[in-house]
Write an enzyme that holds these catalytic residues in place. Sequence first.
Site, PDB file in Angstrom:
ATOM      1  N   CYS A 131       4.543  13.915  14.325  1.00 26.74           N
ATOM      2  CA  CYS A 131       3.278  13.545  13.564  1.00 26.74           C
ATOM      3  C   CYS A 131       2.137  13.230  14.673  1.00 26.74           C
ATOM      4  CB  CYS A 131       3.830  12.369  12.998  1.00 26.74           C
ATOM      5  SG  CYS A 131       2.311  11.526  11.709  1.00 26.74           S
ATOM      6  N   CYS A 159       5.561   5.845  -5.124  1.00 29.26           N
ATOM      7  CA  CYS A 159       5.543   5.797  -6.582  1.00 29.26           C
ATOM      8  C   CYS A 159       4.281   4.633  -6.864  1.00 29.26           C
ATOM      9  CB  CYS A 159       6.813   5.099  -7.033  1.00 29.26           C
ATOM     10  SG  CYS A 159       6.826   4.785  -8.535  1.00 29.26           S
TER      11      CYS A 159
END
Length: 337
Positions: A131, A159
């Site tokens: 990353c 979510c």
Amino acid sequence: MRRGWKMALSGGLRFCRRMLAWVPVLVIVLVVLWSYYAYVFEMCVVTVANTVEKVIYLAVYHALFVFFIWTYWKSIFTLPHQPHQKFFMSYGDKERYENEERPEVQKQMLLDIAKKLPVYTRTGNGAVRFCDRCHLIKPDRCHHCSVCSMCVLKMDHHCPWVNNCIGFSNYKFFLQFLAYSVLYCLYIATTVFQYFIKYWVGDLPNTRSKFHVLFLLFVACMFFVSLMILFGYHCWLLSRNKTTLEAFSAPVFLSGPDKNGFNLGFIRNFQQVFGENKKLWLLPIGSSPGDGHSFPMRSMNESQNPLLANEEHWEDNEEDGRDFPESSSSLTIEMET
């Protein structure tokens, strides 16, 4: 002066974005509060005449309501886990990496770091996953969440309805929340239905409770259908030990892509999320077993898999002067974007 205004504007925009992210949660909270009032007062207290029936309805409802709220709270406020510090570049390595202009030297620097880490998944072209925003070697099943601005262990998805990233730390709570939500809506719909019919055909007087009862059945059925579809999908993922991200893009191992690479069989797949203690399966206590960095894999034997071979694998290596097992693979390291 201009730079100060830009920083203030950027900070204001970030604050507004954080506040707006809570809007879906606020909508759910308001709907739940209304459903509580409509069911407890307008349906049970006002509409239901039989005292025994009223007590039973209220007792079961409040039991489901407590678990529903409890699991929703845990899904929202259980922070996602980040990788261990050993997966991050040290300050010196980060400085040398950023100052180095030769790509081949940068790749070698990342290779030296990755050799000390228990990582078995790769990018699509076979490189170790890195990353470039968090400056870390990604553990298996770890992904960077652009909303949370960090790498999340065993990330499933972000979510908006819980304003949180669902991953290793709270996937159990999220599944429990979906299960209790389905039961909550189903219970309301089944107990309200007979009084919906009585109001509809005129057997009960036309009072304000009629609107609440009629609308309560509609809302309960609507949420039940949508939640049942979502819960069914996650049950399918659970049965195959997949995350939502892995369902769309199969994890890549040393031998290549394998969509069932973490599939250990239904029982062990279930235990990978809910643990082996059956007493805690229905309670939002604890979370998935393990450390979130390494996972048992179907294609690896016990001598290759630190979780199956030795639960104290990392500790033993620390006593030998190493933090992690040496990797026998010599791979090209590339940044995953």
